[in-house]
Write a protein that holds these residues in place. Sequence first.
Motif, PDB file in Angstrom:
ATOM      1  N   LEU A  18     -22.820  14.801 -19.732  1.00 44.40           N
ATOM      2  CA  LEU A  18     -23.330  14.290 -21.140  1.00 44.40           C
ATOM      3  C   LEU A  18     -24.649  15.168 -21.444  1.00 44.40           C
ATOM      4  O   LEU A  18     -24.911  15.377 -22.701  1.00 44.40           O
ATOM      5  N   ALA A  19     -25.714  15.155 -20.661  1.00 42.78           N
ATOM      6  CA  ALA A  19     -26.795  15.956 -20.903  1.00 42.78           C
ATOM      7  C   ALA A  19     -26.598  17.376 -21.500  1.00 42.78           C
ATOM      8  O   ALA A  19     -27.185  17.663 -22.367  1.00 42.78           O
ATOM      9  N   ALA A  20     -25.582  17.988 -20.733  1.00 46.52           N
ATOM     10  CA  ALA A  20     -25.458  19.321 -21.001  1.00 46.52           C
ATOM     11  C   ALA A  20     -24.851  19.445 -22.269  1.00 46.52           C
ATOM     12  O   ALA A  20     -24.957  20.181 -23.279  1.00 46.52           O
ATOM     13  N   LEU A  21     -23.729  18.351 -22.716  1.00 43.45           N
ATOM     14  CA  LEU A  21     -23.241  18.440 -24.065  1.00 43.45           C
ATOM     15  C   LEU A  21     -24.004  17.946 -25.021  1.00 43.45           C
ATOM     16  O   LEU A  21     -23.941  18.409 -26.308  1.00 43.45           O
ATOM     17  N   THR A  22     -25.035  17.159 -24.709  1.00 43.06           N
ATOM     18  CA  THR A  22     -26.326  16.779 -25.795  1.00 43.06           C
ATOM     19  C   THR A  22     -26.942  18.238 -26.312  1.00 43.06           C
ATOM     20  O   THR A  22     -26.861  18.342 -27.543  1.00 43.06           O
ATOM     21  N   LEU A  23     -27.107  18.862 -25.235  1.00 41.45           N
ATOM     22  CA  LEU A  23     -27.826  20.047 -25.616  1.00 41.45           C
ATOM     23  C   LEU A  23     -27.085  20.940 -26.345  1.00 41.45           C
ATOM     24  O   LEU A  23     -27.557  21.728 -27.349  1.00 41.45           O
ATOM     25  N   GLU A  24     -25.785  21.194 -26.026  1.00 40.65           N
ATOM     26  CA  GLU A  24     -24.853  22.070 -27.050  1.00 40.65           C
ATOM     27  C   GLU A  24     -24.603  21.443 -28.269  1.00 40.65           C
ATOM     28  O   GLU A  24     -24.649  22.378 -29.211  1.00 40.65           O
ATOM     29  N   PRO A 133     -30.601  11.763 -29.273  1.00 39.04           N
ATOM     30  CA  PRO A 133     -31.101  10.852 -28.665  1.00 39.04           C
ATOM     31  C   PRO A 133     -31.393  10.662 -27.309  1.00 39.04           C
ATOM     32  O   PRO A 133     -31.068  11.707 -26.503  1.00 39.04           O
ATOM     33  N   ARG A 134     -32.506   9.854 -26.850  1.00 42.23           N
ATOM     34  CA  ARG A 134     -33.007   9.975 -25.727  1.00 42.23           C
ATOM     35  C   ARG A 134     -32.201   9.112 -24.520  1.00 42.23           C
ATOM     36  O   ARG A 134     -32.280   9.646 -23.378  1.00 42.23           O
ATOM     37  N   THR A 135     -31.582   7.986 -25.053  1.00 39.24           N
ATOM     38  CA  THR A 135     -30.812   7.435 -24.082  1.00 39.24           C
ATOM     39  C   THR A 135     -29.553   8.308 -23.733  1.00 39.24           C
ATOM     40  O   THR A 135     -28.545   8.738 -24.787  1.00 39.24           O
ATOM     41  N   ASN A 136     -28.930   8.177 -22.334  1.00 41.56           N
ATOM     42  CA  ASN A 136     -28.078   9.190 -22.097  1.00 41.56           C
ATOM     43  C   ASN A 136     -26.768   8.442 -22.150  1.00 41.56           C
ATOM     44  O   ASN A 136     -26.135   8.192 -21.131  1.00 41.56           O
ATOM     45  N   SER A 137     -26.058   8.344 -23.251  1.00 42.32           N
ATOM     46  CA  SER A 137     -24.762   7.659 -23.283  1.00 42.32           C
ATOM     47  C   SER A 137     -23.946   8.348 -24.591  1.00 42.32           C
ATOM     48  O   SER A 137     -24.437   8.802 -25.304  1.00 42.32           O
ATOM     49  N   PRO A 138     -22.490   8.151 -24.359  1.00 39.52           N
ATOM     50  CA  PRO A 138     -21.751   8.850 -25.301  1.00 39.52           C
ATOM     51  C   PRO A 138     -21.994   8.232 -26.644  1.00 39.52           C
ATOM     52  O   PRO A 138     -21.838   8.723 -27.674  1.00 39.52           O
ATOM     53  N   GLU A 139     -22.147   6.845 -26.753  1.00 41.91           N
ATOM     54  CA  GLU A 139     -22.262   6.195 -27.800  1.00 41.91           C
ATOM     55  C   GLU A 139     -23.482   6.475 -28.641  1.00 41.91           C
ATOM     56  O   GLU A 139     -23.404   6.609 -29.842  1.00 41.91           O
ATOM     57  N   SER A 140     -24.634   6.805 -28.000  1.00 44.25           N
ATOM     58  CA  SER A 140     -25.829   7.343 -28.731  1.00 44.25           C
ATOM     59  C   SER A 140     -25.615   8.708 -29.237  1.00 44.25           C
ATOM     60  O   SER A 140     -26.117   8.901 -30.478  1.00 44.25           O
ATOM     61  N   LEU A 259     -16.575  15.218 -26.298  1.00 43.12           N
ATOM     62  CA  LEU A 259     -17.367  13.848 -26.229  1.00 43.12           C
ATOM     63  C   LEU A 259     -16.302  12.707 -26.297  1.00 43.12           C
ATOM     64  O   LEU A 259     -16.588  11.651 -25.485  1.00 43.12           O
ATOM     65  N   ASN A 260     -15.373  12.733 -27.230  1.00 42.18           N
ATOM     66  CA  ASN A 260     -14.442  11.726 -27.023  1.00 42.18           C
ATOM     67  C   ASN A 260     -13.751  11.576 -25.603  1.00 42.18           C
ATOM     68  O   ASN A 260     -13.514  10.272 -25.093  1.00 42.18           O
ATOM     69  N   SER A 261     -13.438  12.523 -24.873  1.00 41.81           N
ATOM     70  CA  SER A 261     -12.808  12.472 -23.808  1.00 41.81           C
ATOM     71  C   SER A 261     -13.769  12.002 -22.603  1.00 41.81           C
ATOM     72  O   SER A 261     -13.518  11.026 -21.896  1.00 41.81           O
ATOM     73  N   LEU A 262     -15.033  12.748 -22.782  1.00 41.16           N
ATOM     74  CA  LEU A 262     -16.265  12.113 -21.713  1.00 41.16           C
ATOM     75  C   LEU A 262     -16.642  10.551 -21.978  1.00 41.16           C
ATOM     76  O   LEU A 262     -16.695   9.909 -21.017  1.00 41.16           O
ATOM     77  N   GLY A 263     -16.526  10.128 -23.264  1.00 39.89           N
ATOM     78  CA  GLY A 263     -16.920   8.830 -23.691  1.00 39.89           C
ATOM     79  C   GLY A 263     -15.731   7.983 -23.048  1.00 39.89           C
ATOM     80  O   GLY A 263     -15.861   6.690 -22.698  1.00 39.89           O
ATOM     81  N   ARG A 264     -14.599   8.361 -23.208  1.00 38.55           N
ATOM     82  CA  ARG A 264     -13.410   7.459 -22.374  1.00 38.55           C
ATOM     83  C   ARG A 264     -13.416   7.358 -20.894  1.00 38.55           C
ATOM     84  O   ARG A 264     -13.343   6.256 -20.295  1.00 38.55           O
ATOM     85  N   ASP A 265     -13.859   8.492 -20.310  1.00 36.76           N
ATOM     86  CA  ASP A 265     -14.055   8.546 -18.831  1.00 36.76           C
ATOM     87  C   ASP A 265     -15.329   7.605 -18.419  1.00 36.76           C
ATOM     88  O   ASP A 265     -15.376   6.875 -17.609  1.00 36.76           O
ATOM     89  N   TYR A 266     -16.377   7.692 -19.314  1.00 40.14           N
ATOM     90  CA  TYR A 266     -17.297   7.140 -19.140  1.00 40.14           C
ATOM     91  C   TYR A 266     -17.204   5.496 -19.080  1.00 40.14           C
ATOM     92  O   TYR A 266     -17.796   4.589 -18.414  1.00 40.14           O
ATOM     93  N   GLN A 267     -16.540   5.044 -20.309  1.00 37.37           N
ATOM     94  CA  GLN A 267     -16.176   3.717 -20.435  1.00 37.37           C
ATOM     95  C   GLN A 267     -15.502   3.165 -19.092  1.00 37.37           C
ATOM     96  O   GLN A 267     -15.457   2.239 -18.633  1.00 37.37           O
ATOM     97  N   LYS A 268     -14.348   4.000 -18.604  1.00 38.19           N
ATOM     98  CA  LYS A 268     -13.546   3.541 -17.740  1.00 38.19           C
ATOM     99  C   LYS A 268     -14.341   3.470 -16.391  1.00 38.19           C
ATOM    100  O   LYS A 268     -13.865   2.468 -15.551  1.00 38.19           O
TER     101      LYS A 268
END
Length: 289
Positions: A18-24, A133-140, A259-268
Amino acid sequence: MRARERIEQDLAGLEEALAALTLEFQSTYEGYLTALGQAVRQQLILACYHLCTQAVPESFLKLSFDGRQKMQQSVRRLAAASEEKLRSLVTESEEEEEEEEEEEEEEEEEDEKEKKELSATNYLFSVANYQVPRTNSPESLARWQNSIEKSIAHIIKLLSRDTNRLLQQSGILPSQLPEPVLEAASGAESSGDSVAGPPNLLNLIIETDASSASRNMAETLASRALHITAVKLRLSEIEFADAGTSAWRQQIRNLSVRLNSLGRDYQKKQRELAVVEAESAWRSSWFED
């Protein structure tokens, strides 16, 4: 305990991704907004050109040479303001902001007189810049992206509205055109039909009542339809007309899918961790009678 450690390791891996995706996301939006700002500037000028030379050439020709130059200069100023605001939506560094503030102070006095002369424009930006966003979450990260997209739409809407105000005050659009109509022209797609031909223009048909005439004539005067062509910038048309902007938009779509795929995995994984922790908490507090 093994299950919990495994889940936590999985979560740590997802957070790294997620951190890498945020930079992208940040670098891609920086490129996109730079390209979009240039495309908006070009498309606005082109839309005004088509409106003045094809839709209402008679109105444009009535302007004096000086009047045409002032109107064109105001259009360029609006385009430049929107280009800069779009480019700066992703928050700049403090050093860059300080440099820009110094430049603005130096140019403020010089531009004040010119701004008064071009007072037909009222292009006020109330759109904030957005930090990653500073908080490392898919939602933010998703909320950050949504804020950027809303601001893009808002800037384009303001630019359409204020361009139409400028054209009205310059004598290109009818002076009796009420403010709500200008707002409608810059708003929803349902406010009129797209012009077949040049992009980013809108056909409006307004019913006007001839009640301002003398009362004796009022009974014989019927409502008349006023046909107007106005500027209506559309993000889809701007992106379609510019290959660079379109390419950046495709990259954003690809990142959104990730991001959507990562978010689903993160929630799971968060759910699995909650279940494991709940089971452990139950066992720790359970005592046989």
